[in-house]
Design an enzyme around this catalytic site. Structure first.
Site, PDB file in Angstrom:
ATOM      1  CB  THR A   1      -0.907  -0.044   1.369  1.00  0.00           C
ATOM      2  OG1 THR A   1      -1.835  -1.052   1.081  1.00  0.00           O
ATOM      3  CG2 THR A   1      -1.806   1.196   1.393  1.00  0.00           C
TER       4      THR A   1
ATOM      5  CG  HIS B   1      -1.097   1.760  -4.961  1.00  0.00           C
ATOM      6  ND1 HIS B   1      -1.310   1.154  -6.413  1.00  0.00           N
ATOM      7  CD2 HIS B   1      -1.963   2.583  -4.762  1.00  0.00           C
ATOM      8  CE1 HIS B   1      -2.349   1.563  -6.890  1.00  0.00           C
ATOM      9  NE2 HIS B   1      -2.787   2.554  -6.031  1.00  0.00           N
ATOM     10  CD  GLU B   2      -2.276   5.122  -1.747  1.00  0.00           C
ATOM     11  OE1 GLU B   2      -2.383   6.204  -2.430  1.00  0.00           O
ATOM     12  OE2 GLU B   2      -3.137   4.166  -1.816  1.00  0.00           O
TER      13      GLU B   2
ATOM     14  CG  HIS C   1      -1.257   7.095  -6.511  1.00  0.00           C
ATOM     15  ND1 HIS C   1      -1.608   6.954  -7.899  1.00  0.00           N
ATOM     16  CD2 HIS C   1      -2.073   6.204  -5.904  1.00  0.00           C
ATOM     17  CE1 HIS C   1      -2.287   6.172  -8.175  1.00  0.00           C
ATOM     18  NE2 HIS C   1      -2.708   5.589  -6.880  1.00  0.00           N
TER      19      HIS C   1
ATOM     20  CG  HIS D   1      -5.034   3.988  -9.973  1.00  0.00           C
ATOM     21  ND1 HIS D   1      -6.175   4.882  -9.640  1.00  0.00           N
ATOM     22  CD2 HIS D   1      -4.480   3.713  -9.165  1.00  0.00           C
ATOM     23  CE1 HIS D   1      -5.973   4.839  -8.239  1.00  0.00           C
ATOM     24  NE2 HIS D   1      -5.101   4.310  -7.923  1.00  0.00           N
TER      25      HIS D   1
ATOM     26  CD1 TRP E   1      -8.538   1.711 -14.393  1.00  0.00           C
ATOM     27  CD2 TRP E   1      -7.104   1.116 -13.098  1.00  0.00           C
ATOM     28  NE1 TRP E   1      -9.062   2.293 -13.244  1.00  0.00           N
ATOM     29  CE2 TRP E   1      -8.314   1.817 -12.447  1.00  0.00           C
ATOM     30  CE3 TRP E   1      -6.164   0.413 -12.192  1.00  0.00           C
ATOM     31  CZ2 TRP E   1      -8.250   2.041 -10.884  1.00  0.00           C
ATOM     32  CZ3 TRP E   1      -6.130   0.725 -11.153  1.00  0.00           C
ATOM     33  CH2 TRP E   1      -7.107   1.456 -10.466  1.00  0.00           C
TER      34      TRP E   1
ATOM     35  CG  ASP F   1      -0.265   3.968 -17.546  1.00  0.00           C
ATOM     36  OD1 ASP F   1      -0.150   4.473 -18.784  1.00  0.00           O
ATOM     37  OD2 ASP F   1       0.363   3.112 -16.908  1.00  0.00           O
TER      38      ASP F   1
ATOM     39  CB  VAL G   1       3.368   5.162 -18.457  1.00  0.00           C
ATOM     40  CG1 VAL G   1       4.835   4.119 -18.692  1.00  0.00           C
ATOM     41  CG2 VAL G   1       3.315   5.866 -17.066  1.00  0.00           C
TER      42      VAL G   1
ATOM     43  CB  THR H   1       2.023   0.436 -18.511  1.00  0.00           C
ATOM     44  OG1 THR H   1       1.305   1.659 -19.029  1.00  0.00           O
ATOM     45  CG2 THR H   1       3.131   0.723 -17.628  1.00  0.00           C
TER      46      THR H   1
END
Length: 319
Positions: free
Chosen positions: A226, A229-230, A233, A239, A241, A249, A251, A254
């Site tokens: 977690t 992931h954060e 951000h 994210h 998707w 995203d 990028v 990906t």
């Protein structure tokens, strides 16, 4: 592979990760079974508080795109970017007053995940071996600040970051990453402020149950991902998707995902978006379980490095 898409909507996106509310309808003591997100609610609240936020975020996206087009690779110190971390612990119970060891375990996870030192990095499928990245960003615990509170939950309105509301204000937020460990409530795992927000609320919030190596009782989110992931951000990653069906995203390396993935997806998991690519479900910016995410891509690495460049939103870190 996705093209870079710059729009007012994607430039405004903020991130606040939580589980599906239906999954958390029971006791808060029970471990959360699913990741999820309340981005729009957090975005709307911050835009109401600061109408110029959308403009700043759009400018950051334009700056980032320019850096990527110029083949920017980032300015590193001795090959690394080192981020000092301040951990703010707000606790009502003994369990919420997480130990120094648990706090250090989160720093250790970040250092492994952002430097390709995580043991599951070798599990990246051959299909993605050419784009898997050693991001080259390290983290150093700078300070731990603790405060007892009577609050049972803090929510997502940044109250934990405000002294007047019983929280702890961030320490030197323009030069240090602030993490808050607290009982967020509502089944929320954590949330991050995207670059461009106010410095007075900058940083990452993680529920104390999912902070670092938090124990088997908090599986499947007990491996510190977690936090990974954060912090992704906080470093300007979207994210995977793109917060939309077959979204972007921003990028290039990906694959396009239909939507978020949960649990531990079987490989290969094919997208039904254009080209039907195999989805990079093991990317840290998906919603899979902690033990199912274990890579960033080179494109994500470059995007993160750009925010620390001269003129970037986190250039004050002095690297």
């Amino acid at each position: 592979m996705k093209k870079f898409l710059l729009s007012a909507f994607t430039a405004m996106m903020l991130f606040s990760c939580q589980n599906d509310q239906n999954e958390a309808s029971g006791s808060e003591v029970n471990a959360i079974a699913r990741r999820g997100c309340a981005s729009q609610e957090v975005l709307e609240a911050q835009l109401r508080a600061d109408p110029t936020l959308a403009i700043r975020m759009n400018e950051i996206e334009a700056f980032t795109s320019k850096q990527l087009l110029s083949n920017f690779t980032g300015r590193l110190v001795n090959g690394k970017i080192e981020i000092p971390v301040v951990v703010n612990v707000l606790y009502r119970t003994t369990a919420q007053n997480i130990s120094d060891a648990q706090i250090q375990s989160q720093i250790d996870v970040l250092n492994k995940d952002f430097n390709a030192l995580n043991t599951d990095y070798s599990s990246v499928p051959a299909l993605f071996s050419g784009v898997k990245a050693n991001v080259g960003i390290t983290f150093k615990l700078d300070q731990i600040i603790r405060k007892s509170t009577t609050k049972t939950s803090w929510g997502t309105n940044d109250a934990m970051k405000k002294t007047a509301q019983g929280g702890l204000a961030p320490t030197s937020p323009t030069t240090k990453l602030n993490l808050w460990s607290c009982a967020i409530g509502g089944g929320i795992l954590g949330y991050a402020q995207f670059p461009g927000g106010a410095s007075s609320t900058d940083g990452v919030v993680i529920d104390s149950r999912y902070f670092g190596l938090s124990g088997a009782a908090n599986a499947p989110f007990n491996l510190g991902r977690t936090g990974t992931h954060e912090v992704g951000h906080w470093m300007n990653l979207r994210h995977i998707w793109g917060d939309a069906t077959c979204g972007s995203d921003l990028v290039s390396d990906t694959p396009t995902h239909n939507e978020e993935n949960y649990g531990v997806p079987a490989y290969p998991h094919y997208s039904t978006c254009s080209g039907t690519p195999v989805e990079m479900t093991m990317n840290y910016m998906d919603y899979v379980d902690d033990n199912a995410m274990y890579m960033f891509s080179n494109g994500q690495k470059t995007r993160m490095a750009a925010i620390f460049a001269t003129g970037g939103p986190r250039a004050a870190f002095g690297i």
